[in-house]
Design an enzyme around this catalytic site. Sequence first.
Site, PDB file in Angstrom:
ATOM      1  N   ARG A   1     -34.791   4.166 -30.267  1.00 39.57           N
ATOM      2  CA  ARG A   1     -34.487   5.569 -29.955  1.00 39.57           C
ATOM      3  C   ARG A   1     -34.012   5.703 -28.513  1.00 39.57           C
ATOM      4  O   ARG A   1     -33.223   6.567 -28.181  1.00 39.57           O
ATOM      5  CB  ARG A   1     -35.717   6.458 -30.224  1.00 39.57           C
ATOM      6  CG  ARG A   1     -35.512   7.905 -29.802  1.00 39.57           C
ATOM      7  CD  ARG A   1     -36.372   8.933 -30.544  1.00 39.57           C
ATOM      8  NE  ARG A   1     -37.662   8.485 -30.963  1.00 39.57           N
ATOM      9  CZ  ARG A   1     -38.716   8.302 -30.149  1.00 39.57           C
ATOM     10  NH1 ARG A   1     -38.608   8.550 -28.860  1.00 39.57           N
ATOM     11  NH2 ARG A   1     -39.861   7.876 -30.635  1.00 39.57           N
TER      12      ARG A   1
ATOM     13  N   TYR B   1     -16.214  27.277 -28.169  1.00 40.79           N
ATOM     14  CA  TYR B   1     -16.466  26.645 -29.466  1.00 40.79           C
ATOM     15  C   TYR B   1     -17.548  27.440 -30.219  1.00 40.79           C
ATOM     16  O   TYR B   1     -18.600  27.753 -29.643  1.00 40.79           O
ATOM     17  CB  TYR B   1     -16.907  25.188 -29.253  1.00 40.79           C
ATOM     18  CG  TYR B   1     -17.233  24.468 -30.534  1.00 40.79           C
ATOM     19  CD1 TYR B   1     -16.219  24.130 -31.437  1.00 40.79           C
ATOM     20  CD2 TYR B   1     -18.534  24.146 -30.873  1.00 40.79           C
ATOM     21  CE1 TYR B   1     -16.517  23.485 -32.626  1.00 40.79           C
ATOM     22  CE2 TYR B   1     -18.837  23.490 -32.056  1.00 40.79           C
ATOM     23  CZ  TYR B   1     -17.825  23.169 -32.929  1.00 40.79           C
ATOM     24  OH  TYR B   1     -18.109  22.524 -34.105  1.00 40.79           O
TER      25      TYR B   1
ATOM     26  N   ASP C   1     -16.746  21.537 -21.093  1.00 43.06           N
ATOM     27  CA  ASP C   1     -16.570  20.862 -22.373  1.00 43.06           C
ATOM     28  C   ASP C   1     -15.130  20.348 -22.396  1.00 43.06           C
ATOM     29  O   ASP C   1     -14.184  21.128 -22.453  1.00 43.06           O
ATOM     30  CB  ASP C   1     -16.838  21.868 -23.501  1.00 43.06           C
ATOM     31  CG  ASP C   1     -16.758  21.238 -24.886  1.00 43.06           C
ATOM     32  OD1 ASP C   1     -16.021  20.244 -25.051  1.00 43.06           O
ATOM     33  OD2 ASP C   1     -17.424  21.752 -25.811  1.00 43.06           O
TER      34      ASP C   1
ATOM     35  N   LYS D   1     -14.215  14.037 -31.938  1.00 46.04           N
ATOM     36  CA  LYS D   1     -12.826  14.488 -31.949  1.00 46.04           C
ATOM     37  C   LYS D   1     -11.891  13.392 -31.414  1.00 46.04           C
ATOM     38  O   LYS D   1     -11.815  12.341 -31.996  1.00 46.04           O
ATOM     39  CB  LYS D   1     -12.710  15.801 -31.170  1.00 46.04           C
ATOM     40  CG  LYS D   1     -13.835  16.807 -31.490  1.00 46.04           C
ATOM     41  CD  LYS D   1     -13.802  17.331 -32.927  1.00 46.04           C
ATOM     42  CE  LYS D   1     -15.048  18.099 -33.347  1.00 46.04           C
ATOM     43  NZ  LYS D   1     -15.463  19.184 -32.484  1.00 46.04           N
TER      44      LYS D   1
HETATM   45  C1  LIG Z   1     -16.619  19.924 -32.256  1.00 44.56           C
HETATM   46  C2  LIG Z   1     -16.899  20.509 -30.960  1.00 44.56           C
HETATM   47  C3  LIG Z   1     -18.205  20.592 -30.472  1.00 44.56           C
HETATM   48  C4  LIG Z   1     -19.391  20.146 -31.278  1.00 44.56           C
HETATM   49  O1  LIG Z   1     -19.378  18.764 -31.520  1.00 44.56           O
HETATM   50  P1  LIG Z   1     -19.988  18.075 -32.829  1.00 44.56           P
HETATM   51  O2  LIG Z   1     -19.719  16.637 -32.597  1.00 44.56           O
HETATM   52  O3  LIG Z   1     -19.301  18.639 -34.026  1.00 44.56           O
HETATM   53  O4  LIG Z   1     -21.451  18.404 -32.840  1.00 44.56           O
HETATM   54  C5  LIG Z   1     -18.393  21.130 -29.204  1.00 44.56           C
HETATM   55  N1  LIG Z   1     -17.357  21.573 -28.465  1.00 44.56           N
HETATM   56  C6  LIG Z   1     -16.097  21.507 -28.907  1.00 44.56           C
HETATM   57  C7  LIG Z   1     -14.990  22.017 -28.046  1.00 44.56           C
HETATM   58  C8  LIG Z   1     -15.821  20.986 -30.166  1.00 44.56           C
HETATM   59  O5  LIG Z   1     -14.564  20.951 -30.608  1.00 44.56           O
END
Ligand SMILES: *Cc1c(COP(=O)(O)O)cnc(C)c1O
Length: 389
Positions: free
Chosen positions: A50, A102, A175, A200
Amino acid sequence: MPNHQGFHTRAIHKGQEPDPVTGATVPPLYLTSTYTQPRLGEHLGYEYGRNDNPTREALEEALASLEHGEGAVAFASGMAASDAILRLFATGDRVLAAEDLYGGVYRLLERVYRGQGMETDYVDFAQRQDLEETLTKKQPRVVWMETPSNPLLHVIDIAEVAVLVKRQRALLVVDNTFASPYNQNPLDLGADVVVHSTTKYIGGHSDVIGGAVVARDSELLDRLRCIRNTTGATLGPFEAWLTHRGIKTLGIRMERHAENAAKVAEYLVAHPAVETVYYPGFQSQIASRQMRTPGGMVSLVLKSAEHRQPLAQAAAVLNRLTVFSLAESLGGVESLAGHPATMTHAAVPKHERDRRGISDGLIRLSVGIEDTQDLLEDLGQALDGALHP
Ligand SMILES: *Cc1c(COP(=O)(O)O)cnc(C)c1O
């Protein structure tokens, strides 16, 4: 591996030293939950999965390098990474978030943290005066932004926001999922923390969920590692391995995403069924200052037609696409099309969506790396569906 090397070199080599035991060019995937200790009270630096895993550490070394951080902490998802950052704060601490956010992060702030006494104010970060006023009036401890933002792809000047946030001694979180570290490095522009959904562009192949936080402050990084170990929001070794595999081609993929997205944006602007196109490349001043390329995302609003609901129009277009898949998410090699109002941003109440410009006629495209002509043809035939039902 020295840090001054170019992006592609670091993407390929960071955390990828050949295995010292066998010489395997690609380091092995450590699928283990625990580590055998030679003697009571002795271990080799690894105790329990973990907290400790060499495959995940290798990924973190690459992520830290690509984002110009001191270290990275990999989480089970982008949301787990975002949640860990918010856990650094306590009841009574205020959050200031950019309005165009988001949907999942909005839901986390509203449905989890507000109930625990951490309240969030939202402002349009492009409106400098609103931002400054809210900062002084509400005294937030943490400021949260995305650029390009989701889904309207607004470009926000990170360096400018950072100056204002520093005055308030708040933590600036950026982000960077939509830009990827290839296009933009927020830590260089004054951000304290970068968060990614590695699901992504970083993973890049739509086959793995993951997240990460990158920062320069090692005490902050230690606190995040402690939160991860305590809450169990760890990234699994196989996910870490897949994500690291994806990183090796991040730079060339981003170049190709950018090339295709620029052509798609131009094509859409000239199309009679399209009212508005949102694309960071069209807001060139800030984008060209802080981004290497405008990225691979393009959003559009359909021109409203008489006697047709915007939702029905959007559905007509989305249902006709064949090369673009109708799907949530973004950043994979394959082109995806989404409908923010009913998909990614369904958690945002309708009146809020309307106020923020997330209309029913809005379509978000994650432009993949397929042949450009095939993408344009697919969009062309689908958009005809909006003109001639
Ligand atoms: C997809 C996304 C998230 C969340 O990420 P996950 O891997 O789906 O939990 C957060 N911020 C942005 C800009 C995103 O596109």
